[in-house]
Design a protein around this motif. Structure first.
Motif, mmCIF file in Angstrom:
data_model
loop_
_atom_site.group_PDB
_atom_site.id
_atom_site.type_symbol
_atom_site.label_atom_id
_atom_site.label_comp_id
_atom_site.label_asym_id
_atom_site.label_seq_id
_atom_site.Cartn_x
_atom_site.Cartn_y
_atom_site.Cartn_z
ATOM 1 N N UNK A 127 -0.798 14.224 -6.432
ATOM 2 C CA UNK A 127 -1.660 13.051 -6.618
ATOM 3 C C UNK A 127 -0.938 11.944 -7.364
ATOM 4 N N UNK A 128 -0.309 12.319 -8.490
ATOM 5 C CA UNK A 128 0.398 11.306 -9.296
ATOM 6 C C UNK A 128 1.559 10.713 -8.509
ATOM 7 N N UNK A 129 2.283 11.586 -7.768
ATOM 8 C CA UNK A 129 3.420 11.096 -6.985
ATOM 9 C C UNK A 129 2.962 10.106 -5.918
ATOM 10 N N UNK A 130 1.865 10.438 -5.228
ATOM 11 C CA UNK A 130 1.360 9.532 -4.203
ATOM 12 C C UNK A 130 0.865 8.225 -4.814
ATOM 13 N N UNK A 131 0.271 8.298 -6.007
ATOM 14 C CA UNK A 131 -0.190 7.076 -6.687
ATOM 15 C C UNK A 131 0.997 6.172 -7.004
ATOM 16 N N UNK A 136 4.247 1.537 -5.761
ATOM 17 C CA UNK A 136 5.552 0.990 -5.392
ATOM 18 C C UNK A 136 5.465 0.217 -4.075
ATOM 19 N N UNK A 137 4.723 0.783 -3.116
ATOM 20 C CA UNK A 137 4.564 0.100 -1.827
ATOM 21 C C UNK A 137 3.814 -1.217 -1.988
ATOM 22 N N UNK A 139 3.687 -2.988 -4.737
ATOM 23 C CA UNK A 139 4.580 -3.912 -5.441
ATOM 24 C C UNK A 139 5.607 -4.499 -4.493
ATOM 25 N N UNK A 140 6.147 -3.640 -3.606
ATOM 26 C CA UNK A 140 7.122 -4.123 -2.630
ATOM 27 C C UNK A 140 6.484 -5.142 -1.695
ATOM 28 N N UNK A 141 5.271 -4.848 -1.243
ATOM 29 C CA UNK A 141 4.569 -5.783 -0.363
ATOM 30 C C UNK A 141 4.300 -7.109 -1.075
ATOM 31 N N UNK A 142 3.898 -6.999 -2.356
ATOM 32 C CA UNK A 142 3.633 -8.219 -3.130
ATOM 33 C C UNK A 142 4.918 -9.015 -3.336
ATOM 34 N N UNK A 143 6.016 -8.290 -3.617
ATOM 35 C CA UNK A 143 7.308 -8.958 -3.817
ATOM 36 C C UNK A 143 7.763 -9.645 -2.537
ATOM 37 N N UNK A 144 7.611 -8.946 -1.415
ATOM 38 C CA UNK A 144 8.003 -9.551 -0.127
ATOM 39 C C UNK A 144 7.169 -10.787 0.177
ATOM 40 N N UNK A 145 5.884 -10.743 -0.183
ATOM 41 C CA UNK A 145 5.034 -11.903 0.039
ATOM 42 C C UNK A 145 5.473 -13.075 -0.831
#
Length: 349
Positions: A127-131, A136-137, A139-145
Motif C-alpha cells: 500500500x505504502x509503495x503504491x502510494x 511520484x507519477x 508529481x511527474x505529470x505536474x512537472x511535465x505540465x
C-alpha cells in the motif's frame, strides 16, 4: 542418507514453526480452501483469532469479507491451471485493516503419497509503495505540465521578441533612408545589422525548439545570407561564404558570436574593397577544437581597414573587443593577403 522427521506430529510442529517465522502473512489452505495453518503475522496484521480462523473456509473469514472476486479468480481459476502465481495484485478493504493493496504469492502443493493438495498463500502489503508511486507519477505529470506551460510561454516570448526586433530593424532602416547626414545614415545601417544578427538567434531558437543550444553552421550561414542580401549590391559584388564544422554552442554565446561576425563582415564589406575589384571574397570559418573553438573572418581585400587601426576604431571595434572578452576568447589580426581576424576559445583545464 538424509535425515527424516520420525512422526507426523513432529512434522506438523516443524511446519507450523516455519510458518510462524515468516514476517509476512501466510496461510495454508486445503483443497476445499479451508485454513489448515496461519502465520503469527497473519493473525496480527489482519486482526483475527485462532478460533475463528482454523478450519474455516477462507471466503467465510470475517463474515465473508474475504470473498473477494480477485482472490476467487486466483484460487479457483489461475492456481488450478498454473499451480503457482507471484505478484497477483489485489486492492481491497480488508477486514480489520482497512483499504490495502496486497501482492499475493500462491503455490499449490501436490503430494506423492496422497491425492490431497494444499495451497500456500502469502500476502505482501504494498500500500505504502503504491502510494509513493502514485505520488511520484502525479508529481511527474505536474512537472511535465509545468514544463509544457514554460515551453509555451517561452515560445510566445520568443515570438514577441522576434516581432519586436523586426520592428526595431525596420524603424532603423526607415530612419537611415530619411536622414540627410551620411555619417548618421551609416550608423543607423550598422545598428540595423546588429539588430538583425540578434534576430537570427531568435529565429534559430524558434525553429529548432532548443532553448539552450544553437547549431553553429546553419546559424552563421543564415546570418551571413541576411548580411549579404542587405549590404552587398549587384554593382559591387562580394562573395560571402561560410564553412563550419558540425557543432553546437550555447544560445547566449551564439548571440555574442553572431554580433562579432556581423561587425567583422560589415567592416570588410565597407572598407576592404573600395575599388570594386573582381574576385572579392569574405570567408567565415568555424572549427571545433575539442571543447574549444576557432572563429575566423577572412577577406582578400586591401589588408588594412579602419577596424585594424586603433585611431580609426569606433563603435564596431569596441563591440568586437568587448564580445571577445565576454566569450573568454583571444583575438588575433593578420593583414597579409587581405585581413584575417581569428578568435579562439580554449576550454579551461
Amino acid at each position: 542418507m538424509p535425515t527424516t522427521i520420525p512422526a507426523i506430529e513432529d512434522a506438523q510442529t516443524l511446519a507450523q514453526a516455519i510458518v510462524d517465522t515468516i514476517h509476512e502473512p501466510l496461510i495454508v489452505l486445503d483443497g476445499g480452501l479451508r485454513v489448515l495453518a496461519a502465520s503469527r503475522a497473519f493473525y496480527e496484521i489482519f486482526r483475527v483469532d485462532l478460533e475463528h480462523t482454523m478450519g474455516c473456509r477462507l471466503y467465510d473469514l470475517g463474515d465473508g469479507q474475504w470473498n473477494i472476486p480477485a482472490l476467487r479468480l486466483l484460487l479457483e481459476t489461475i492456481i488450478p491451471e498454473k499451480t503457482a502465481m507471484d505478484g497477483f495484485e489485489v486492492d481491497h478493504d480488508f477486514p480489520g485493516v482497512g483499504r490495502r493493496t496486497m501482492l499475493l504469492n500462491a503455490r499449490k502443493v501436490i503430494y506423492e503419497t496422497s491425492e490431497n493438495s494444499t495451497i500456500l498463500l502469502a500476502f505482501t502489503d504494498v500500500t505504502a509503495r503504491r502510494a509513493v508511486e502514485r505520488d511520484r507519477a502525479n508529481l511527474l505529470e505536474h512537472t511535465e505540465e509545468l514544463l509544457r506551460q514554460k515551453q509555451v510561454l517561452l515560445q510566445e516570448m520568443q515570438h514577441r521578441v522576434a516581432n519586436s526586433l523586426q520592428i526595431i530593424a525596420s524603424i532603423l532602416l526607415i530612419k537611415a533612408r530619411a536622414v540627410t547626414s551620411e555619417e548618421t545614415r551609416l550608423h543607423l545601417r550598422d545598428a540595423h545589422q546588429r539588430v538583425l544578427s540578434v534576430a537570427e538567434v531568435q529565429a534559430h531558437l524558434h525553429a529548432s525548439g532548443d532553448l539552450d543550444q544553437i547549431e553553429v553552421g546553419p546559424y552563421l550561414a543564415k546570418l551571413c545570407a541576411s548580411l549579404a542580401a542587405s549590404m552587398i549590391g549587384d554593382s559591387h559584388p562580394i562573395a560571402l561564404e561560410v564553412e563550419a564544422d558540425d557543432g553546437w554552442i550555447g544560445s547566449d554565446k551564439a548571440v555574442s558570436m553572431g554580433l562579432i561576425v556581423t561587425e567583422l563582415v560589415i567592416n570588410a564589406i565597407k572598407y576592404a574593397f573600395p575599388s570594386g575589384r573582381a574576385g572579392a571574397r569574405i570567408l567565415v570559418t568555424y572549427r571545433g577544437e575539442g571543447a574549444g573553438w576557432l572563429l575566423v573572418v577572412h577577406d582578400n581585400g586591401l589588408g588594412s581597414a579602419p577596424f585594424v587601426t586603433p585611431a580609426h576604431g569606433g563603435l564596431g571595434t569596441a563591440i568586437v573587443e568587448a564580445l571577445v572578452r565576454q566569450l573568454d576568447a583571444r583575438m588575433q589580426i593578420e593583414t597579409s593577403e587581405g585581413m584575417t581576424v581569428s578568435i579562439r576559445h580554449r576550454a579551461a583545464g
